[in-house]
Each structure stands twice: as structure tokens, then as C-alpha cells.
Scaffold this active site. Structure first.
Site, PDB file in Angstrom:
ATOM      1  N   HIS A 133       0.822  -1.200   0.000  1.00 45.37           N
ATOM      2  CA  HIS A 133       0.000   0.000   0.000  1.00 45.37           C
ATOM      3  C   HIS A 133       0.867   1.265   0.000  1.00 45.37           C
ATOM      4  CE1 HIS A 133      -2.966   2.783   2.175  1.00 45.37           C
ATOM      5  NE2 HIS A 133      -3.528   2.498   1.010  1.00 45.37           N
ATOM      6  N   ARG A 134       0.844   1.999  -1.119  1.00 52.38           N
ATOM      7  CA  ARG A 134       1.689   3.180  -1.310  1.00 52.38           C
ATOM      8  C   ARG A 134       3.179   2.810  -1.214  1.00 52.38           C
ATOM      9  NH1 ARG A 134      -1.842   7.425   2.512  1.00 52.38           N
ATOM     10  NH2 ARG A 134      -3.856   6.518   1.996  1.00 52.38           N
TER      11      ARG A 134
ATOM     12  N   HIS B 129      -0.878  10.283  -3.175  1.00 52.47           N
ATOM     13  CA  HIS B 129      -2.220   9.885  -2.757  1.00 52.47           C
ATOM     14  C   HIS B 129      -3.195  11.052  -2.742  1.00 52.47           C
ATOM     15  CE1 HIS B 129      -5.461   9.082   0.174  1.00 52.47           C
ATOM     16  NE2 HIS B 129      -5.415   7.850  -0.319  1.00 52.47           N
TER      17      HIS B 129
ATOM     18  N   GLU C 250      -3.920   3.073  -8.798  1.00 54.70           N
ATOM     19  CA  GLU C 250      -5.214   3.700  -8.534  1.00 54.70           C
ATOM     20  C   GLU C 250      -5.303   5.060  -9.207  1.00 54.70           C
ATOM     21  OE1 GLU C 250      -8.263   5.316  -5.069  1.00 54.70           O
ATOM     22  OE2 GLU C 250      -6.538   4.086  -4.487  1.00 54.70           O
TER      23      GLU C 250
ATOM     24  N   ASP D  74      -0.708   5.403  -6.350  1.00 54.87           N
ATOM     25  CA  ASP D  74      -1.802   6.359  -6.530  1.00 54.87           C
ATOM     26  C   ASP D  74      -1.355   7.431  -7.512  1.00 54.87           C
ATOM     27  OD1 ASP D  74      -3.667   5.282  -4.636  1.00 54.87           O
ATOM     28  OD2 ASP D  74      -2.399   6.064  -3.044  1.00 54.87           O
TER      29      ASP D  74
ATOM     30  N   GLU E  93       1.507  -0.720  -4.954  1.00 56.11           N
ATOM     31  CA  GLU E  93       0.369   0.143  -5.281  1.00 56.11           C
ATOM     32  C   GLU E  93       0.862   1.557  -5.544  1.00 56.11           C
ATOM     33  OE1 GLU E  93      -3.725   2.025  -3.500  1.00 56.11           O
ATOM     34  OE2 GLU E  93      -1.816   2.034  -2.425  1.00 56.11           O
TER      35      GLU E  93
END
Length: 301
Positions: A49-50, A91, A158, A78, A76
Site C-alpha cells: 500500500h503506497r 495519494h 489507482e 496512486d 500500489e
């Protein structure tokens, strides 16, 4: 005695109604199901995540490198976009939280954005993990990330706030084609794209039907999807992403019976990771990919 008998009958009736509901949803979705790119992992996927954002400033090259070293299945990323149309890893719509600047990403040219410091904040917030190498980090562009890692990692991207960025989808697809990333990496897609924005995902599917897409949801209470939801999803999505606090086994089974993968966010301790595995989801987002892999390995023994 009467109370016990009534409770048992009530339990059976509820289970029958639940099963019939799932079957009706599956039938409704199958009638409208298009040929979409499957995601068929044997393992529960660990998505950094990130990046490995527990150990390095989120959405920086070191965070992605630590995730790679931990053998995360995906990193991941963003995406936001500068005012001169460059896709960058961040993000938030604003730079305030993760840089020493202020204002919206879209107000910055790439040259201006590159003047900001993207790592010093992490050292201040996490003195126990502070690293001199973080002091001069910059916001990376998506192209820089692809150039740095190439085929050595899988990317879970994302689309953030696509409504405010013109032709964001076209720019992403163009870069994916340039780096030959719209393809499988063994049994897994090299790239998966997710968004809360259904219009953006639909646009991406039109531009590149081979790209696996994930519709994100956030439920404040119990997760639920209607027949209409499943029918719409069947036009473009290979799966959904959803907050772990809202789901149970019945919901995940229903989604999977309708032909979709389920990815849970965001999980940052062993108890939640074990819960995600017991729920039989298809993967989870975590700031601690090494923890996720350790728990998965123990769970599979």
C-alpha cells in the site's frame, strides 16, 4: 424446547433465503457478463500500500524498493497529474501532507513539483525509522517508476480524482503501452488498475479492454451489492476493492460467485491479516508487506 425448535427453523429459513439471493444475483450477472481479463492467482495477493509505506515515505522510490525486496506481489501507486499533464505518484490531491509545499498537485508544473521535498516529513513523523537517504526525496513520475523497476515488479495503480484531470486515462494507457506492461506476468497481470470512479474505469476499458480493472467501494456499514451493481460491474470490472471492516464471508462468497475478485484494504497488523485470509478474499493492501507475506506463509502451512 419450543424456543430451540423455532430458532433452528428460523436459522434454516434464513440460510435458504441467503442462498437463493446469491443464486439470483449470479444468474442476473451471468446474463450480462462480457469477456473481461481474468485475475486468477493461486495465492492470496499481498499488495504494498503506497509502497512499503510503514518503512519509508509513501509513494517514493525507496518505499517501492522495500516492497520489492519484501517480495510483495504488487506495489500500489496512486496517481495525480500536474498542470502540464504529467502523471505522478501521490495519494492526496494536495501536496501539503507529504511534501514541504502547499496547494493542489494540479496547480504545479512538473518542474515546480520537483522542487518540493517528499521525504523529510517522514523522518520527523517516524524518528525511529528516520533515514538520511529520505531527506532529499522527490515526487516520482509514473514514467520514472516504470523506468526504474521495469518488469521486476507488478503494478497496482489507482486513478485518483480522474474527474479533475483531462485525459488521465489516455496518458496512463499510453505509458503502459510504451513500457509493454499490458500483459501477463506468469499467472498474474503485470498491471491492475483500480478507482472509485466508475466512469474512469469504463473509459479505461474502452481504451484497453485487456487491462484488468477493479471497482473500489467504501461502506460505512455492512457491505452490500445489488443485482444492478453486479450487472454494471460485469461490463468493465474483474473485481472489487472494499474496506475490510464492512465485509463478512457471505458477502465475499457472493461477489466471488458472481465472477469477481475481492481485495481488502487497508490491513496493517497480523490480526487483521489473519482475518482477511480467513475471509477467503483474493488479497489485501498493507503498509507492511513483509508482515503480510509472513502471515500468509504461516496460514498456508
Amino acid at each position: 424446547m419450543f424456543f430451540n425448535t423455532f430458532s433452528w427453523k428460523e436459522f434454516l429459513l434464513r440460510k435458504i433465503i441467503s442462498l437463493l439471493t446469491v443464486l439470483l444475483l449470479v444468474v442476473g450477472c451471468e446474463n450480462n457478463k462480457k469477456s473481461l481479463e481474468p485475475i486468477t492467482p493461486e495465492d492470496f495477493l499481498i499488495i504494498a500500500h503506497r509502497g512499503a509505506s510503514a518503512y519509508a515515505p509513501e509513494h517514493t522510490i525507496p518505499a517501492y524498493e522495500i516492497a520489492q525486496q519484501a517480495d510483495a506481489d504488487y506495489i500500489e501507486i496512486d496517481l495525480q497529474m500536474t498542470k502540464d499533464g504529467v502523471l505522478v505518484a501521490m495519494h492526496d490531491e494536495k501536496v501539503d501532507r507529504t511534501t514541504d509545499g502547499v496547494g493542489f498537485v494540479i496547480e504545479y508544473s512538473l518542474e515546480e513539483l520537483k522542487q518540493l521535498n517528499a521525504g523529510r516529513w517522514y523522518n520527523s513523523a517516524n524518528p525511529g525509522l528516520a533515514n538520511k537517504e529520505f531527506e532529499d526525496l522527490k515526487v516520482p513520475t509514473l514514467q520514472e517508476i516504470f523506468s526504474h523497476f521495469g518488469n521486476d515488479v507488478n503494478y497496482y495503480i489507482e486513478m485518483k480524482s480522474p474527474k479533475i484531470y483531462k485525459k488521465m486515462e489516455e496518458k496512463l494507457v499510453s505509458l503502459l503501452i510504451q513500457y509493454n506492461l499490458i500483459r501477463a506476468n506468469g499467472e498474474l497481470p503485470k498491471v491492475i488498475v483500480e478507482s472509485f470512479n466508475e466512469d474512469s474505469l469504463t473509459r479505461l476499458h474502452q481504451l484497453e479492454p485487456k487491462l484488468p480493472l477493479i471497482q473500489l467501494f467504501y461502506f460505512k456499514e455492512e457491505a452490500t451489492l445489488s443485482v444492478q451493481h453486479y450487472n454494471r460491474l460485469s461490463n468493465f470490472a474483474s473485481g472489487i476493492g472494499v474496506n475490510i471492516s464492512s465485509v463478512d464471508n457471505d458477502f465475499i462468497q457472493e461477489v466471488q460467485l458472481n465472477g469477481f475478485q475481492v481485495y481488502l484494504y487497508s490491513i496493517n497488523n497480523e490480526i487483521e491479516m489473519k482475518k482477511a485470509l480467513n475471509l477467503q478474499a483474493n488479497g489485501a493492501f498493507t503498509n507492511n508487506p513483509d508482515m503480510g507475506i509472513s502471515v500468509r506463509t504461516e496460514f498456508e502451512k
